[in-house]
Write an enzyme that holds these catalytic residues in place. Structure first.
Site, mmCIF file in Angstrom:
data_model
loop_
_atom_site.group_PDB
_atom_site.id
_atom_site.type_symbol
_atom_site.label_atom_id
_atom_site.label_comp_id
_atom_site.label_asym_id
_atom_site.label_seq_id
_atom_site.Cartn_x
_atom_site.Cartn_y
_atom_site.Cartn_z
ATOM 1 N N GLU A 173 27.482 2.903 8.742
ATOM 2 C CA GLU A 173 26.236 3.235 9.466
ATOM 3 C C GLU A 173 26.004 2.246 10.614
ATOM 4 O O GLU A 173 24.934 1.633 10.732
ATOM 5 C CB GLU A 173 25.031 3.279 8.499
ATOM 6 C CG GLU A 173 25.179 4.375 7.457
ATOM 7 C CD GLU A 173 23.906 4.756 6.716
ATOM 8 O OE1 GLU A 173 22.893 4.035 6.819
ATOM 9 O OE2 GLU A 173 23.930 5.793 6.022
ATOM 10 N N GLU A 301 28.620 9.495 1.908
ATOM 11 C CA GLU A 301 27.306 9.342 1.266
ATOM 12 C C GLU A 301 26.604 10.691 1.310
ATOM 13 O O GLU A 301 26.355 11.231 2.389
ATOM 14 C CB GLU A 301 26.450 8.271 1.960
ATOM 15 C CG GLU A 301 26.950 6.867 1.689
ATOM 16 C CD GLU A 301 26.051 5.766 2.238
ATOM 17 O OE1 GLU A 301 24.820 5.957 2.301
ATOM 18 O OE2 GLU A 301 26.606 4.716 2.612
HETATM 19 O O1 AHR Z 1 22.900 4.738 -0.408
HETATM 20 C C1 AHR Z 1 21.843 3.949 0.039
HETATM 21 C C2 AHR Z 1 21.964 3.591 1.503
HETATM 22 O O2 AHR Z 1 21.868 4.741 2.284
HETATM 23 C C3 AHR Z 1 23.276 2.984 1.944
HETATM 24 O O3 AHR Z 1 23.318 1.623 1.744
HETATM 25 C C4 AHR Z 1 23.305 3.278 3.407
HETATM 26 O O4 AHR Z 1 24.608 3.369 3.916
HETATM 27 C C5 AHR Z 1 22.506 4.556 3.532
HETATM 28 O O5 AHR Z 1 21.542 4.484 4.518
#
Ligand code: AHR
Length: 499
Positions: A173, A301
């Site tokens: 990110e 994610e």
């Molecule tokens: O999964 C929780 C958080 O969500 C992670 O650390 C991040 O990459 C995303 O914003």
């Protein structure tokens, strides 16, 4: 009546087992307590990893595990997490609750966990606050087989043999918590950092993952690819995508994991179905650069994100998990299968005690969530060939919010058995289904189902409220299967075909 047309002789792509991958971050009670309790704990463990959790994860055949973050990855300095534990540096986990991170779980412990799970390794490097040298040395530490400063250090820390790093993320990110960069700046950094992610083991080259977009930020995908797409020189093997399912898309008021309304249910379903749009649109941009689909889309994610359970640390992201989450899991895993020509890995966030977890723990107790049960139903797809299937879509919901009632994916294993997974997200209505198997006749069908009240969930006092059951009632007539798909259900059918 819904008709599902299946063409067993038409294959559409390979379903990488990694589409059912997982993610574990130094966040809340995911690593500490949830997985790692230390060798001296009263909770039964092997080398510090709790046995109950490892066994439950092995049952769903975890194919790959991403670590150490998430946002944590871009403030993680790997050298703090090696060597004698009593000498390891303590730090503040600024992203997640401001708690002390004692670094007792580091590289050796992660590799040991993956060894116990029998899964592939996905290590996420630090671009946001780390140096090129630090990243380069980490790769050397983990994978170099020979005499070198980092290989010697690894041996001095008790592991002479190198490990295999299957996937390596160059930042996380970086448009946000990983440095707030613009796409062209990150793209340039990616070019530089990935250069030093060396392949010391040519038989197992590292799959390099470039940081991709947040949800529908198509300009990030385009901007990064404009800057660092390499036309096949091995710069980049994958581009990530992060998308969380938040009811109404309202990050300020996400709502609770339990005790929600019917409107909340359908909003969650509508938002989760948006994954398909993202796969198509980001995929279309990737096609412009890479029409042969050599670069994988890595959805590293995904999952539901609700308000934390009342009374828990807001920075720990601990939430319950219900039949609603089961539907979300079933829908997304079907979508990844159907887009397996481009999607090469997906990692649910997160494995234990955080967000849409497959396992929850409380002291020595452990429960398998409805999401765990969906992974257990879908593991039959791992490594199969996707089979062509189409279905007419009907929308259901409330006056204001509608979502696609049924999703499906179909695969064939190496022995020619067919696996069909289906979701029916309607809260009230079953669906009379006809599955037409093209030219093939079915010999027998076995089914399993996961269903329950809309917010049914397992608790530490009642750990088996939500369970899979046998699904009978499928009528086989030559090339046609008929049955009713109950509301709020995830179903898996195993079909043996006539020769
Ligand atoms: O999964 C929780 C958080 O969500 C992670 O650390 C991040 O990459 C995303 O914003």
């Amino acid at each position: 009546m819904a008709k599902l047309y299946v063409n067993p002789e038409v294959k559409k792509g390979h379903i990488n087992p990694e589409l059912q991958g997982h993610f574990s971050e130094h966040l809340g009670r995911c690593i500490y307590e949830g997985i790692y309790v230390g060798e001296n704990s009263d909770i039964p463990n092997v080398n510090g990893m709790r046995t109950d959790v490892v066994e439950a994860l092995k049952e769903i055949q975890v194919p790959v595990l991403r670590w150490p973050g998430g946002c944590f990855a871009d403030e993680y300095h790997w050298k703090d997490g090696i060597g004698p534990k009593e000498k390891r540096k303590k730090m503040i986990n600024t992203h997640w609750g401001g708690v002390v991170e004692d670094n007792s779980f580091g590289t050796h412990e992660f590799m040991e966990l993956c060894r116990q799970l029998g899964c592939k390794t996905y290590v996420n490097g630090n671009v946001g606050s780390g140096t090129v040298q630090e990243m380069s040395e980490w790769v050397e530490y983990m994978t170099f087989n020979g005499v070198s400063p980092m290989a010697d250090l690894r041996a001095a820390n008790g592991h002479a043999e190198p490990w295999k790093v299957d996937y390596f993320g160059v930042g996380n990110e970086n448009w946000g918590c990983g440095g707030n960069m613009r796409p062209s700046y990150y793209g340039d950094l990616y070019r530089r950092y990935q250069t030093y992610v060396r392949n010391y083991d040519n038989e197992h080259p590292i799959f390099k993952v470039c940081c991709g977009a947040n949800g529908d930020d198509y300009s990030w995908t385009k901007g990064v690819l404009d800057t660092c797409f390499d036309h096949g020189n091995g710069f980049m093997n994958g581009l990530s995508l992060h998308y969380y399912t938040v009811p109404y898309g309202n990050w300020e008021h996400k709502g609770q994991a339990t005790g929600f309304s019917e409107e909340d249910w359908y909003s969650t379903m509508e938002k989760t179905m948006y994954m398909e749009t993202l796969l198509k649109r980001h995929g279309a941009i990737m096609d412009q650069f890479d029409p042969e689909k050599k670069i994988g889309m890595i959805v590293d994610e995904w999952g539901t994100w609700y308000d934390v359970e009342p009374g828990t640390n807001p920075g720990f992201l601990y939430q319950q998990n219900t039949i609603r989450d089961a539907l979300v899991a079933g829908i997304n895993l079907n979508l990844f299968n159907k887009h397996c020509d481009r999607v090469k890995m997906a990692n649910i966030a997160q494995m234990v005690n955080v967000l849409q977890a497959v396992i929850l723990t409380e002291g020595p107790k452990m429960i398998k969530t409805p999401t765990w049960h969906v992974f257990n139903l879908y593991k039959v797809h791992q490594g199969n060939e996707l089979v062509d299937s189409t279905m007419e879509h009907e929308m259901v919901g409330t006056e204001k919010i509608k979502a696609q009632k049924i999703t499906e994916s179909v695969s064939m294993d190496k022995d020619g058995r067919l696996y069909i997974t289906l979701t029916n997200l309607s809260l009230k209505d079953g669906e009379a289904m006809e599955v037409i198997l093209g030219q093939s006749a079915a010999k027998s069908v076995q089914g399993k189902i996961l269903t329950g009240a809309m917010d049914a969930h397992n608790t530490f006092d009642a750990p088996e409220t939500v369970q899979t059951a046998d699904f009978s009632g499928v009528t086989v007539s030559g090339e046609k299967l008929s049955f009713t798909l109950p509301p709020k259900s995830v179903v898996q059918l195993e079909v043996t075909l006539e020769n």
